[in-house]
Scaffold this motif. Structure first.
Motif, short mmCIF file in Angstrom:
data_model
loop_
_atom_site.label_atom_id
_atom_site.label_comp_id
_atom_site.label_asym_id
_atom_site.label_seq_id
_atom_site.Cartn_x
_atom_site.Cartn_y
_atom_site.Cartn_z
N LYS A 91 36.36 31.57 35.13
CA LYS A 91 35.72 30.74 35.51
C LYS A 91 36.19 30.66 37.20
CE LYS A 91 35.74 28.22 31.47
NZ LYS A 91 36.46 29.12 30.79
N LEU A 92 36.33 31.72 37.95
CA LEU A 92 36.83 31.79 39.27
C LEU A 92 35.62 32.43 40.05
CD1 LEU A 92 40.17 33.41 39.06
CD2 LEU A 92 39.74 30.99 39.40
N SER A 93 35.41 31.46 41.37
CA SER A 93 34.35 32.11 42.37
C SER A 93 35.08 32.95 43.32
CB SER A 93 33.65 30.66 42.87
OG SER A 93 34.65 29.96 43.83
N GLU A 94 34.34 33.60 44.03
CA GLU A 94 34.75 34.56 45.21
C GLU A 94 35.48 33.72 46.45
OE1 GLU A 94 32.57 37.79 46.63
OE2 GLU A 94 31.52 37.97 44.81
N SER A 95 35.29 32.22 46.45
CA SER A 95 35.98 31.71 47.45
C SER A 95 37.16 31.09 46.99
CB SER A 95 34.85 30.52 47.68
OG SER A 95 34.65 29.66 46.70
N ASP A 96 37.55 31.30 45.64
CA ASP A 96 38.63 30.89 45.28
C ASP A 96 40.05 31.68 45.74
OD1 ASP A 96 37.67 28.84 43.89
OD2 ASP A 96 37.22 29.83 41.99
N ILE A 97 41.25 31.07 46.05
CA ILE A 97 42.10 31.90 46.35
C ILE A 97 42.76 32.77 45.17
CG2 ILE A 97 44.79 31.90 47.07
CD1 ILE A 97 44.04 29.43 48.36
N ASP A 98 42.75 32.15 43.96
CA ASP A 98 42.95 33.06 42.71
C ASP A 98 42.14 34.35 42.46
OD1 ASP A 98 44.99 31.18 42.44
OD2 ASP A 98 43.91 29.98 40.93
N PHE A 99 41.07 34.12 42.71
CA PHE A 99 40.10 35.30 42.53
C PHE A 99 40.60 36.37 43.28
CE2 PHE A 99 36.48 37.73 43.58
CZ PHE A 99 35.72 37.83 42.58
N ASN A 100 40.61 35.94 44.71
CA ASN A 100 40.82 37.26 45.58
C ASN A 100 42.55 37.67 45.14
OD1 ASN A 100 38.79 37.82 47.61
ND2 ASN A 100 39.08 35.22 47.55
N ASN A 101 43.42 36.74 45.04
CA ASN A 101 44.78 37.25 44.41
C ASN A 101 44.60 38.08 43.18
OD1 ASN A 101 45.97 35.86 46.60
ND2 ASN A 101 46.67 34.27 45.21
N CYS A 102 43.80 37.75 42.18
CA CYS A 102 43.74 38.67 41.09
C CYS A 102 43.12 40.01 41.43
CB CYS A 102 42.95 38.06 40.09
SG CYS A 102 43.84 36.50 39.43
N LYS A 103 42.05 39.72 42.30
CA LYS A 103 41.23 41.13 42.79
C LYS A 103 42.26 42.14 43.31
CE LYS A 103 37.40 42.69 45.57
NZ LYS A 103 36.42 42.22 46.64
N ASN A 104 43.12 41.61 44.22
CA ASN A 104 43.79 42.38 44.99
C ASN A 104 44.94 43.11 44.15
OD1 ASN A 104 42.21 42.02 47.51
ND2 ASN A 104 43.76 40.39 48.06
N LEU A 105 45.52 42.10 43.17
CA LEU A 105 46.55 42.43 42.53
C LEU A 105 46.06 43.81 41.32
CD1 LEU A 105 49.31 42.12 40.95
CD2 LEU A 105 48.30 40.61 39.57
N TYR A 106 44.59 43.66 41.23
CA TYR A 106 43.97 44.62 40.01
C TYR A 106 43.99 45.79 40.99
CZ TYR A 106 40.87 46.66 36.90
OH TYR A 106 40.18 47.78 36.09
N ILE A 107 43.44 45.88 42.34
CA ILE A 107 43.49 46.97 42.90
C ILE A 107 44.68 47.73 43.10
CG2 ILE A 107 42.93 47.88 45.26
CD1 ILE A 107 40.55 45.63 45.43
N LYS A 108 45.76 46.84 43.25
CA LYS A 108 47.24 47.39 43.63
C LYS A 108 47.58 48.10 42.34
CE LYS A 108 51.91 45.68 44.12
NZ LYS A 108 52.20 45.90 42.62
N ASN A 166 34.25 46.05 40.33
CA ASN A 166 33.08 45.32 40.12
C ASN A 166 33.05 44.72 38.72
OD1 ASN A 166 32.00 45.78 42.55
ND2 ASN A 166 30.88 47.48 41.99
N SER A 167 33.33 45.42 37.55
CA SER A 167 33.34 44.97 36.40
C SER A 167 34.50 43.93 36.18
CB SER A 167 33.42 46.02 35.50
OG SER A 167 33.82 45.75 34.14
N PHE A 168 35.59 44.15 36.78
CA PHE A 168 36.79 43.32 36.76
C PHE A 168 36.49 41.99 37.23
CE2 PHE A 168 40.77 41.65 38.66
CZ PHE A 168 41.36 41.21 37.41
N CYS A 169 35.67 41.99 38.41
CA CYS A 169 35.33 40.73 39.27
C CYS A 169 34.50 39.93 38.42
CB CYS A 169 34.67 40.92 40.66
SG CYS A 169 36.00 41.56 41.78
N GLU A 170 33.60 40.43 37.89
CA GLU A 170 32.40 39.82 36.77
C GLU A 170 33.41 39.06 35.57
OE1 GLU A 170 29.33 39.30 36.80
OE2 GLU A 170 29.27 40.07 38.76
N ILE A 171 34.50 39.88 35.18
CA ILE A 171 35.19 39.07 34.20
C ILE A 171 36.01 37.97 34.66
CG2 ILE A 171 37.42 39.34 32.70
CD1 ILE A 171 36.59 42.38 32.62
N LEU A 172 36.32 38.03 35.99
CA LEU A 172 37.11 36.84 36.78
C LEU A 172 36.06 35.69 36.94
CD1 LEU A 172 39.14 38.56 39.69
CD2 LEU A 172 40.03 37.42 37.36
N ARG A 173 34.99 36.08 37.22
CA ARG A 173 33.85 34.90 37.23
C ARG A 173 33.48 34.25 36.13
NH1 ARG A 173 31.46 39.24 40.16
NH2 ARG A 173 31.66 39.14 42.69
#
Length: 303
Positions: free
Chosen positions: A133-150, A122-129
């Motif tokens: 400057k990424l929104s949850e609808s951005d491909i890059d947002f989800n790619n970064c989120k999934n990469l972080y989890i991995k 959750n904290s990491f996603c706040e940093i992305l936003r």
């Protein structure tokens, strides 16, 4: 512990307690906050002001958890301070929770330390936003989120033995001097993968005062730490080092517009330094409900 014994034990808590007594004589209505160290102020400070909302407040560093506990014991046992508004903050660490003791009135993190509040998804996603400057609808947002989890899973696999071994040493009350441990020499962090390059023998070599730990003790501690998510139960300074390295590398790739990680070039101005990470990213760190409840208990009707 008496003031005399406190003076013999450590200098920093004595300084904090002496300064507290001086200030309390001048203003008995202020909120007096006691922390383990300077970094705690950078996390708790803004939350104290926004949730407890004291009119006046003072912060004191107590040179570690024991310093906070000692000062808490002195203040609560003196009738002179029976009406004091004092807040105490400590990290859980690998210790037995104070919830299992008779100690009350102290806030203890529900995870290893305040650093763990910074490393949740959750904290990491706040940093992305905010910073990327990424929104949850951005491909890059989800790619970064999934990469972080991995990568966080790989990091936890890499430092599991280290955390378990340190927890066992802590249980044996071994003084390891962890401030001198350079995690970068034990774990290699890249966006492609994370690898460890240490063995348990390396740990004994580096920490010559360490006590031998059996495989049975390691297995028991592994099971115990596994009751919580590793992101919460593993040592916070390791966790936040992982966060720092991942964000640092993502910033480099975003600024270059590396198509392997980002579909477009993103100019990121965040000046990230390991020494100022706690203060720079404080606004994005988690604020658990237990902390909110503790701070709300210090609010007064006039604020």
């Amino acid at each position: 512990m008496s003031v005399a014994k406190l003076r013999d034990a450590r200098n920093r808590p004595v300084v904090a307690f002496t300064e507290f007594t001086r200030q309390y004589k001048q203003d008995e209505s202020a909120l007096y906050c006691f922390f383990e160290g300077e970094d705690d102020k950078k996390y708790y400070g803004i939350r104290i002001r926004n949730i407890a909302r004291p009119i006046k407040y003072s912060y004191f560093s107590c040179d570690g958890k024991q310093g906070v506990l000692d000062i808490h014991r002195i203040i609560t046992n003196r009738k002179t301070y029976s009406q004091v508004r004092a807040a105490y903050f400590i990290d859980r660490d690998f210790d037995i929770s104070i919830k299992n003791t008779e100690i009350t009135g102290i806030y203890e993190t529900p995870c290893y330390s305040i650093e763990n509040f910074y490393t949740s998804i959750n904290s990491f996603c706040e940093i992305l936003r905010s910073e990327f400057k990424l929104s949850e609808s951005d491909i890059d947002f989800n790619n970064c989120k999934n990469l972080y989890i991995k990568l966080q899973k790989e990091f936890h696999d890499a430092v599991e033995l280290l955390n378990i071994w340190i927890a066992c040493q802590r249980e044996k009350r071994t003084d390891l001097k962890l401030s001198g441990l350079d995690i970068s020499k034990l774990v290699q962090i890249d966006l492609d993968n994370i690898t460890s390059n240490y063995s348990i023998n390396d740990l004994y070599t580096q920490f010559t005062k360490a006590i031998t730990v059996t495989q049975e003790e390691l297995d028991l501690k592994q099971n115990h730490l596994g009751l919580q998510e590793h992101q919460k139960s593993f040592r916070g300074k390791f966790e936040i080092y992982f966060l720092f390295k991942v964000i640092q590398k993502l910033i480099e790739e975003a600024n270059k517009g590396n198509p392997k990680y980002f579909t477009k070039k993103i100019k990121i101005t965040l000046n990230l330094r390991e020494t100022t990470l706690i203060s720079n990213l404080s606004q994005y760190a988690d604020t658990p409900d237990c902390l909110v409840g503790y701070l709300e208990s210090f609010r007064t009707s006039v604020n």
